[in-house]
Design a protein around this motif. Sequence first.
Motif, PDB file in Angstrom:
ATOM      1  N   VAL A  76      13.584  24.584  27.913  1.00 25.21           N
ATOM      2  CA  VAL A  76      15.008  24.901  27.835  1.00 25.21           C
ATOM      3  C   VAL A  76      15.430  24.899  26.375  1.00 25.21           C
ATOM      4  CG1 VAL A  76      15.652  24.074  30.121  1.00 25.21           C
ATOM      5  CG2 VAL A  76      15.555  22.455  28.228  1.00 25.21           C
ATOM      6  N   THR A  77      16.356  25.786  26.039  1.00 17.14           N
ATOM      7  CA  THR A  77      16.899  25.846  24.682  1.00 17.14           C
ATOM      8  C   THR A  77      18.339  25.368  24.639  1.00 17.14           C
ATOM      9  OG1 THR A  77      17.503  28.161  25.046  1.00 17.14           O
ATOM     10  CG2 THR A  77      15.357  27.729  24.044  1.00 17.14           C
ATOM     11  N   GLY A  78      18.889  25.082  25.807  1.00 20.89           N
ATOM     12  CA  GLY A  78      20.254  24.596  25.936  1.00 20.89           C
ATOM     13  C   GLY A  78      20.514  24.247  27.381  1.00 20.89           C
ATOM     14  N   PRO A  79      21.700  23.762  27.701  1.00 22.18           N
ATOM     15  CA  PRO A  79      22.009  23.400  29.079  1.00 22.18           C
ATOM     16  C   PRO A  79      21.848  24.586  30.034  1.00 22.18           C
ATOM     17  CG  PRO A  79      23.661  22.524  27.590  1.00 22.18           C
ATOM     18  CD  PRO A  79      22.812  23.451  26.778  1.00 22.18           C
ATOM     19  N   VAL A  80      21.346  24.304  31.236  1.00 24.49           N
ATOM     20  CA  VAL A  80      21.202  25.318  32.278  1.00 24.49           C
ATOM     21  C   VAL A  80      21.810  24.778  33.568  1.00 24.49           C
ATOM     22  CG1 VAL A  80      19.109  26.296  31.260  1.00 24.49           C
ATOM     23  CG2 VAL A  80      18.922  24.504  33.002  1.00 24.49           C
ATOM     24  N   SER A  81      22.018  25.661  34.528  1.00 25.22           N
ATOM     25  CA  SER A  81      22.486  25.273  35.855  1.00 25.22           C
ATOM     26  C   SER A  81      21.306  25.340  36.808  1.00 25.22           C
ATOM     27  CB  SER A  81      23.602  26.210  36.329  1.00 25.22           C
ATOM     28  OG  SER A  81      23.904  25.957  37.692  1.00 25.22           O
ATOM     29  N   ARG A  82      20.845  24.192  37.269  1.00 27.31           N
ATOM     30  CA  ARG A  82      19.678  24.157  38.156  1.00 27.31           C
ATOM     31  C   ARG A  82      19.971  24.880  39.470  1.00 27.31           C
ATOM     32  NH1 ARG A  82      15.784  23.192  34.566  1.00 27.31           N
ATOM     33  NH2 ARG A  82      16.012  21.197  33.476  1.00 27.31           N
ATOM     34  N   ARG A  83      21.156  24.699  40.028  1.00 29.51           N
ATOM     35  CA  ARG A  83      21.466  25.349  41.300  1.00 29.51           C
ATOM     36  C   ARG A  83      21.593  26.858  41.121  1.00 29.51           C
ATOM     37  NH1 ARG A  83      26.344  23.598  39.397  1.00 29.51           N
ATOM     38  NH2 ARG A  83      28.166  24.952  39.740  1.00 29.51           N
ATOM     39  N   GLN A  84      22.077  27.302  39.957  1.00 30.16           N
ATOM     40  CA  GLN A  84      22.182  28.729  39.704  1.00 30.16           C
ATOM     41  C   GLN A  84      20.799  29.353  39.532  1.00 30.16           C
ATOM     42  OE1 GLN A  84      24.564  30.725  39.993  1.00 30.16           O
ATOM     43  NE2 GLN A  84      23.790  32.597  39.033  1.00 30.16           N
ATOM     44  N   ASP A  85      19.870  28.640  38.894  1.00 28.12           N
ATOM     45  CA  ASP A  85      18.501  29.143  38.784  1.00 28.12           C
ATOM     46  C   ASP A  85      17.874  29.299  40.161  1.00 28.12           C
ATOM     47  OD1 ASP A  85      18.654  29.290  36.065  1.00 28.12           O
ATOM     48  OD2 ASP A  85      17.448  27.497  35.673  1.00 28.12           O
ATOM     49  N   ASN A 196       8.945  18.652  25.661  1.00 33.15           N
ATOM     50  CA  ASN A 196       9.929  19.737  25.570  1.00 33.15           C
ATOM     51  C   ASN A 196      11.336  19.243  25.259  1.00 33.15           C
ATOM     52  OD1 ASN A 196       8.075  21.764  26.126  1.00 33.15           O
ATOM     53  ND2 ASN A 196       8.535  21.822  28.327  1.00 33.15           N
ATOM     54  N   GLY A 197      11.553  17.935  25.368  1.00 32.41           N
ATOM     55  CA  GLY A 197      12.894  17.400  25.177  1.00 32.41           C
ATOM     56  C   GLY A 197      13.863  17.819  26.266  1.00 32.41           C
ATOM     57  N   THR A 198      13.337  18.051  27.470  1.00 29.19           N
ATOM     58  CA  THR A 198      14.137  18.644  28.545  1.00 29.19           C
ATOM     59  C   THR A 198      15.354  17.803  28.900  1.00 29.19           C
ATOM     60  OG1 THR A 198      12.171  19.738  29.434  1.00 29.19           O
ATOM     61  CG2 THR A 198      14.051  19.475  30.927  1.00 29.19           C
ATOM     62  N   TRP A 199      15.152  16.509  29.060  1.00 26.61           N
ATOM     63  CA  TRP A 199      16.270  15.664  29.495  1.00 26.61           C
ATOM     64  C   TRP A 199      17.390  15.660  28.462  1.00 26.61           C
ATOM     65  CZ3 TRP A 199      18.812  11.243  27.862  1.00 26.61           C
ATOM     66  CH2 TRP A 199      19.677  10.655  28.807  1.00 26.61           C
ATOM     67  N   ALA A 200      17.047  15.489  27.193  1.00 27.61           N
ATOM     68  CA  ALA A 200      18.068  15.400  26.151  1.00 27.61           C
ATOM     69  C   ALA A 200      18.791  16.728  25.956  1.00 27.61           C
ATOM     70  CB  ALA A 200      17.435  14.950  24.842  1.00 27.61           C
ATOM     71  N   ILE A 201      18.048  17.842  26.070  1.00 24.15           N
ATOM     72  CA  ILE A 201      18.637  19.160  25.834  1.00 24.15           C
ATOM     73  C   ILE A 201      19.505  19.607  26.998  1.00 24.15           C
ATOM     74  CG2 ILE A 201      18.112  21.618  25.508  1.00 24.15           C
ATOM     75  CD1 ILE A 201      15.577  20.741  24.031  1.00 24.15           C
ATOM     76  N   ASP A 202      19.015  19.341  28.223  1.00 20.22           N
ATOM     77  CA  ASP A 202      19.713  19.907  29.375  1.00 20.22           C
ATOM     78  C   ASP A 202      20.235  18.883  30.360  1.00 20.22           C
ATOM     79  OD1 ASP A 202      20.437  22.028  31.388  1.00 20.22           O
ATOM     80  OD2 ASP A 202      18.914  20.939  32.503  1.00 20.22           O
ATOM     81  N   ASP A 203      19.354  18.091  30.942  1.00 20.38           N
ATOM     82  CA  ASP A 203      19.742  17.336  32.131  1.00 20.38           C
ATOM     83  C   ASP A 203      20.697  16.190  31.843  1.00 20.38           C
ATOM     84  OD1 ASP A 203      18.381  18.905  34.061  1.00 20.38           O
ATOM     85  OD2 ASP A 203      16.499  18.067  33.337  1.00 20.38           O
ATOM     86  N   ALA A 204      20.821  15.768  30.582  1.00 23.02           N
ATOM     87  CA  ALA A 204      21.843  14.782  30.232  1.00 23.02           C
ATOM     88  C   ALA A 204      23.212  15.440  30.092  1.00 23.02           C
ATOM     89  CB  ALA A 204      21.469  14.072  28.936  1.00 23.02           C
ATOM     90  N   ASN A 205      23.223  16.767  30.002  1.00 23.08           N
ATOM     91  CA  ASN A 205      24.486  17.501  29.833  1.00 23.08           C
ATOM     92  C   ASN A 205      24.349  18.872  30.506  1.00 23.08           C
ATOM     93  OD1 ASN A 205      27.080  18.204  28.895  1.00 23.08           O
ATOM     94  ND2 ASN A 205      26.203  19.177  27.076  1.00 23.08           N
ATOM     95  N   PRO A 206      24.243  18.918  31.847  1.00 18.62           N
ATOM     96  CA  PRO A 206      23.972  20.178  32.548  1.00 18.62           C
ATOM     97  C   PRO A 206      25.103  21.187  32.390  1.00 18.62           C
ATOM     98  CG  PRO A 206      24.574  18.455  34.103  1.00 18.62           C
ATOM     99  CD  PRO A 206      24.407  17.788  32.765  1.00 18.62           C
ATOM    100  N   LEU A 207      24.747  22.457  32.538  1.00 16.04           N
ATOM    101  CA  LEU A 207      25.714  23.538  32.450  1.00 16.04           C
ATOM    102  C   LEU A 207      26.478  23.666  33.762  1.00 16.04           C
ATOM    103  CD1 LEU A 207      26.697  26.045  30.764  1.00 16.04           C
ATOM    104  CD2 LEU A 207      24.924  27.348  31.983  1.00 16.04           C
TER     105      LEU A 207
END
Length: 282
Positions: A76-85, A196-207
């Motif tokens: 991930v390069t920024g917050p994403v929406s898991r449900r939208q994916d 990947n830093g996934t949690w810090a980039i996205d899941d701590a601040n989801p879109l």
Amino acid sequence: MEFGLKLKEGDKMTAGYADFGDGKLYYEIEGNGETLVLIHAGFVDSRMWDEQWKAFTQHYRVLRFDMLGFGKSDPVTGPVSRRQDLYRLLQELGIEHARILGCSLGGETAIDFTLEHPELVRSLIVVSAAPGGFEMRGEPPALLLEMLQALEQGDLARVSDLQIRLWVDGSFRQPEQVDSRVRQRATEMNRIPVENGTWAIDDANPLSPLAPPAAGRLGDISIPVLVMAGALDNPEILRAADLLANEIEGAEKVIIPDTAHLPNMEKPAEFNRIVLGFLSRL
């Protein structure tokens, strides 16, 4: 959206990538019949379902995928929406309705998706998950605070070790009390999102989190629901399981003894029997 499909030789599994424009998402499909979607926990990837794959594909068309930032999918390069994916993946694969099974972050995603797209979900199985908006009580686990400190210090090996301690070992066991093969497999998967830093980039601040959050809307879910958790998981996860079972009319709840956050990996035969039994009654 672009797809790169390939049929693996020697079996019936189709594997491919879905390109959403913000990253390629890896997925696999095998089997026939109704579609059963498996959504992994937020510190591993779709390989967590390896012990379910053969059992489930004998009865269903099973779809599993790596969320962005995990496994074979792009970082991930920024917050994403898991449900939208999930919605975009089902739409592009032409899946009009499905039975959905999600664990931890995957379970939270499945709940949100069900509330947002009730017409697409036939039944829901939630494992080791709290709904969005669920307020944790008490002090956070000491290991969680250590993990956040290690993250700030850039000690990725320590971050991974503490995540395995938190979720695989659980609140009431030491590492030596857990099947070493389960810990090793989880560690292999965990290294990818940590690096990947996934949690810090996205899941701590989801879109675009679901609004209002799911915790106050559980009564709107009217499909068959099975809630599962491991008896040795964090007590707040067990309290969340109680909330889900109490607020969703007709929901069934099963607590699997001697397991923590990944009961499907620790006791796959029992887990598979419970899930397939629930689905067979629908």
